[in-house]
Design a protein around this motif. Structure first.
Motif, PDB file in Angstrom:
ATOM      1  N   CYS A  51      12.949 -42.270  21.225  1.00 40.60           N
ATOM      2  CA  CYS A  51      12.293 -41.727  22.420  1.00 40.60           C
ATOM      3  C   CYS A  51      13.321 -41.106  23.359  1.00 40.60           C
ATOM      4  O   CYS A  51      13.122 -41.080  24.559  1.00 40.60           O
ATOM      5  CB  CYS A  51      11.456 -42.784  23.115  1.00 40.60           C
ATOM      6  N   ARG A  52      14.444 -40.680  22.805  1.00 37.30           N
ATOM      7  CA  ARG A  52      15.511 -39.923  23.473  1.00 37.30           C
ATOM      8  C   ARG A  52      16.151 -40.620  24.678  1.00 37.30           C
ATOM      9  O   ARG A  52      16.775 -39.979  25.522  1.00 37.30           O
ATOM     10  CB  ARG A  52      15.085 -38.501  23.847  1.00 37.30           C
ATOM     11  N   LEU A  53      15.985 -41.978  24.775  1.00 41.05           N
ATOM     12  CA  LEU A  53      16.687 -42.709  25.823  1.00 41.05           C
ATOM     13  C   LEU A  53      18.162 -42.819  25.472  1.00 41.05           C
ATOM     14  O   LEU A  53      19.012 -42.989  26.323  1.00 41.05           O
ATOM     15  CB  LEU A  53      16.116 -44.111  25.985  1.00 41.05           C
ATOM     16  N   THR A  73      12.194 -32.720  29.027  1.00 42.15           N
ATOM     17  CA  THR A  73      11.869 -34.155  29.070  1.00 42.15           C
ATOM     18  C   THR A  73      10.394 -34.402  29.391  1.00 42.15           C
ATOM     19  O   THR A  73       9.771 -35.335  28.887  1.00 42.15           O
ATOM     20  CB  THR A  73      12.797 -34.889  30.064  1.00 42.15           C
ATOM     21  N   ARG A  74       9.802 -33.531  30.191  1.00 38.76           N
ATOM     22  CA  ARG A  74       8.388 -33.683  30.522  1.00 38.76           C
ATOM     23  C   ARG A  74       7.503 -33.393  29.297  1.00 38.76           C
ATOM     24  O   ARG A  74       6.513 -34.073  29.053  1.00 38.76           O
ATOM     25  CB  ARG A  74       8.037 -32.734  31.662  1.00 38.76           C
ATOM     26  N   ALA A  77       7.579 -36.344  27.152  1.00 42.39           N
ATOM     27  CA  ALA A  77       6.799 -37.433  27.733  1.00 42.39           C
ATOM     28  C   ALA A  77       5.294 -37.248  27.519  1.00 42.39           C
ATOM     29  O   ALA A  77       4.525 -38.194  27.655  1.00 42.39           O
ATOM     30  CB  ALA A  77       7.096 -37.565  29.227  1.00 42.39           C
ATOM     31  N   LEU A  82       6.820 -44.891  25.618  1.00 47.60           N
ATOM     32  CA  LEU A  82       7.526 -46.121  25.225  1.00 47.60           C
ATOM     33  C   LEU A  82       7.164 -47.254  26.174  1.00 47.60           C
ATOM     34  O   LEU A  82       7.140 -47.081  27.382  1.00 47.60           O
ATOM     35  CB  LEU A  82       9.040 -45.912  25.271  1.00 47.60           C
ATOM     36  N   THR A 104       2.226 -39.328  35.226  1.00 43.57           N
ATOM     37  CA  THR A 104       3.345 -38.547  35.771  1.00 43.57           C
ATOM     38  C   THR A 104       3.679 -37.287  34.968  1.00 43.57           C
ATOM     39  O   THR A 104       3.797 -36.209  35.548  1.00 43.57           O
ATOM     40  CB  THR A 104       4.607 -39.428  35.901  1.00 43.57           C
ATOM     41  N   PRO A 105       3.834 -37.381  33.629  1.00 43.39           N
ATOM     42  CA  PRO A 105       4.223 -36.158  32.908  1.00 43.39           C
ATOM     43  C   PRO A 105       3.154 -35.071  32.914  1.00 43.39           C
ATOM     44  O   PRO A 105       3.430 -33.933  32.549  1.00 43.39           O
ATOM     45  CB  PRO A 105       4.497 -36.653  31.482  1.00 43.39           C
TER      46      PRO A 105
ATOM     47  N   GLU B   4      14.558 -46.477  32.433  1.00 39.12           N
ATOM     48  CA  GLU B   4      13.981 -46.198  31.107  1.00 39.12           C
ATOM     49  C   GLU B   4      12.566 -45.690  31.244  1.00 39.12           C
ATOM     50  O   GLU B   4      12.194 -44.676  30.658  1.00 39.12           O
ATOM     51  CB  GLU B   4      13.919 -47.484  30.279  1.00 39.12           C
ATOM     52  N   THR B   7      12.400 -42.198  32.742  1.00 42.54           N
ATOM     53  CA  THR B   7      12.768 -41.167  31.769  1.00 42.54           C
ATOM     54  C   THR B   7      11.631 -40.932  30.786  1.00 42.54           C
ATOM     55  O   THR B   7      11.284 -39.801  30.470  1.00 42.54           O
ATOM     56  CB  THR B   7      14.030 -41.582  30.993  1.00 42.54           C
ATOM     57  N   CYS B   8      11.034 -42.035  30.308  1.00 47.84           N
ATOM     58  CA  CYS B   8       9.960 -41.896  29.335  1.00 47.84           C
ATOM     59  C   CYS B   8       8.721 -41.250  29.942  1.00 47.84           C
ATOM     60  O   CYS B   8       7.876 -40.735  29.226  1.00 47.84           O
ATOM     61  CB  CYS B   8       9.605 -43.247  28.731  1.00 47.84           C
ATOM     62  N   LEU B   9       8.602 -41.306  31.276  1.00 51.92           N
ATOM     63  CA  LEU B   9       7.481 -40.627  31.922  1.00 51.92           C
ATOM     64  C   LEU B   9       7.831 -39.177  32.249  1.00 51.92           C
ATOM     65  O   LEU B   9       7.100 -38.499  32.955  1.00 51.92           O
ATOM     66  CB  LEU B   9       7.077 -41.376  33.195  1.00 51.92           C
ATOM     67  N   GLY B  10       8.986 -38.728  31.756  1.00 49.29           N
ATOM     68  CA  GLY B  10       9.324 -37.320  31.900  1.00 49.29           C
ATOM     69  C   GLY B  10      10.022 -36.968  33.198  1.00 49.29           C
ATOM     70  O   GLY B  10      10.039 -35.807  33.596  1.00 49.29           O
ATOM     71  N   VAL B  11      10.603 -37.981  33.873  1.00 46.08           N
ATOM     72  CA  VAL B  11      11.329 -37.699  35.112  1.00 46.08           C
ATOM     73  C   VAL B  11      12.793 -37.452  34.781  1.00 46.08           C
ATOM     74  O   VAL B  11      13.411 -38.251  34.082  1.00 46.08           O
ATOM     75  CB  VAL B  11      11.214 -38.893  36.091  1.00 46.08           C
ATOM     76  N   ASP B  12      13.347 -36.352  35.269  1.00 43.40           N
ATOM     77  CA  ASP B  12      14.770 -36.088  35.089  1.00 43.40           C
ATOM     78  C   ASP B  12      15.520 -36.859  36.180  1.00 43.40           C
ATOM     79  O   ASP B  12      15.560 -36.428  37.335  1.00 43.40           O
ATOM     80  CB  ASP B  12      15.044 -34.585  35.193  1.00 43.40           C
TER      81      ASP B  12
END
Lengths: 258, 114
Positions: A51-53, A73-74, A77, A82, A104-105, B4, B7-12
């Motif tokens: 998940c690109r973390l 990244t959006r 998402a 995850l 959010t995304p 984490e 980031t996974c929610l698409g926040v830079d």
């Protein structure tokens, strides 16, 4: 809506310590993949790479055949969600507040909160059975309810791929079963592609379509539960002497430790 | 929420941090340029707002109001002083603020020990 997540020759090292060595894996679409293996075998790291973390030292993760680390990244998402192993929410947050974060995304300055978002949030809360508790504080929930609230958040994210890192770790037997049954139902109804890390081989055998076993940073076995959960495999992966019998309810392989 | 999850929610995260930092520096710079330094207001307003609000509710708005009241009262006191003194409002926020801060720290310390 489907999406394909795979990795090729993934190697990950922190300094001199290698955490993953040459791992290649494709998540079968619309199926549940369970990653198992002893502690420190790289299970969680693999999930974090997917998940690109975590950026791999070598190799790459592909989302729909494009390298995931180069995608917006959006956009990622909206495809991959995850649920981390350790979760914590700010003090004073209510169930609904948390689930709303899952959208959010899908938000942007040009795309404000809509009725559709509201419906998705309500559905997600309903799906995990927390509608009656939607306005409660997260800190007032039990362990099982808390995990459900977080699952509702990743559901609200509305992604075709769902990754779960040890979703049952702090739960008792009944709640472990409930959470995994919920994941199974969601996968069936929505056609989700799921990958999760589990410690309990017997639960893995019951709820997985595919089991991937890691040992010492490498994949040592992958396939249907019946192929992976065998006496020689378990003794090789965990160094554990055991018997494997079919479970009396469903016939999945079940290990009995010696 | 952890980084984490964000980031996974698409926040830079890096970008979000830069924007927040830049914005707060600009706002503080502007406020100090106009009003001059007013020490201790931030230290005192936060804990007071937290106490007023009780748990489980966001304290941002209350903190802003409490801060404004403290600053205004300090300014009023300095204006009311006989003109010979000419003490700036910052002296009064410090006079009141420093003891309150020490008291807040003491309470916190005792709570942690018990």
């Amino acid at each position: 809506m489907t999406a394909r997540l795979s990795c090729e020759n993934l190697t990950l090292s922190y300094g001199k310590v290698t955490v993953l060595k040459d791992v290649s894996l494709t998540l079968p679409e619309g199926k549940i993949t369970v990653i198992v293996g002893p502690n420190a075998c790289g299970k969680s790291s693999l999930l974090r790479c997917l998940c690109r973390l975590q950026s791999p030292s070598q190799g790459q993760v592909n989302l729909n055949d494009a390298p995931i680390h180069k995608l917006n990244t959006r956009d990622v998402a909206r495809q991959v969600a995850l649920l981390p192993q350790k979760t914590n929410a700010p003090e004073g947050m209510r169930v609904r507040d948390l689930v709303i974060r899952g959208r959010t995304p899908h938000q942007s300055p040009l795309r404000q909160w809509s009725l559709a978002d509201q419906t998705i949030v309500d559905d997600a809360i309903d799906r995990v059975g927390l509608t009656a508790r939607a306005e409660q504080l997260l800190s007032d929930l039990s362990g099982g309810q808390m995990q459900r609230a977080w699952i509702a958040m990743v559901l609200a994210q509305d992604t075709p791929i769902l990754l779960l890192d040890e979703p049952t770790t702090f739960l008792d037997l009944l709640h472990q079963r409930d959470i995994l049954q919920l994941v199974r139902d969601l996968q069936r109804d929505k056609g989700l592609t799921v990958a999760m890390v589990l410690h309990d081989i017997n639960l893995a055998a019951r709820f997985a379509d595919q089991i991937v076993a890691l040992k010492q940073q490498k994949i040592v076995a992958a396939g249907a539960p019946i192929e992976v959960v065998t006496q020689p495999n378990i003794s090789e992966i965990y160094g554990l002497d055991c018997a494997v019998i079919p479970d009396p309810h469903y016939g999945h392989p079940h290990i009995i430790m010696k | 929420m952890s980084e984490e999850v964000a980031t996974c929610l698409g926040v830079d995260i890096t970008l979000a941090r830069l924007i927040t930092l830049g914005l707060s520096v600009a706002l503080v710079a502007l406020a100090v340029a106009v009003a001059g330094p007013l020490p201790f207001v931030a230290f005192v307003a936060g804990p007071i707002a937290h106490g007023l609000n009780g748990k489980n509710r966001p304290t941002l708005l209350t903190a802003a109001l409490v801060g404004a009241i403290i600053t205004l009262s300090a300014d009023a006191v300095s204006q009311l002083m006989p003109s010979g003194f000419g003490l700036p409002a910052g002296v009064f926020t410090a006079l009141v603020g420093a003891p309150v801060l020490i008291w807040v720290l003491l309470v916190h310390y005792r709570k942690q020990r018990s």
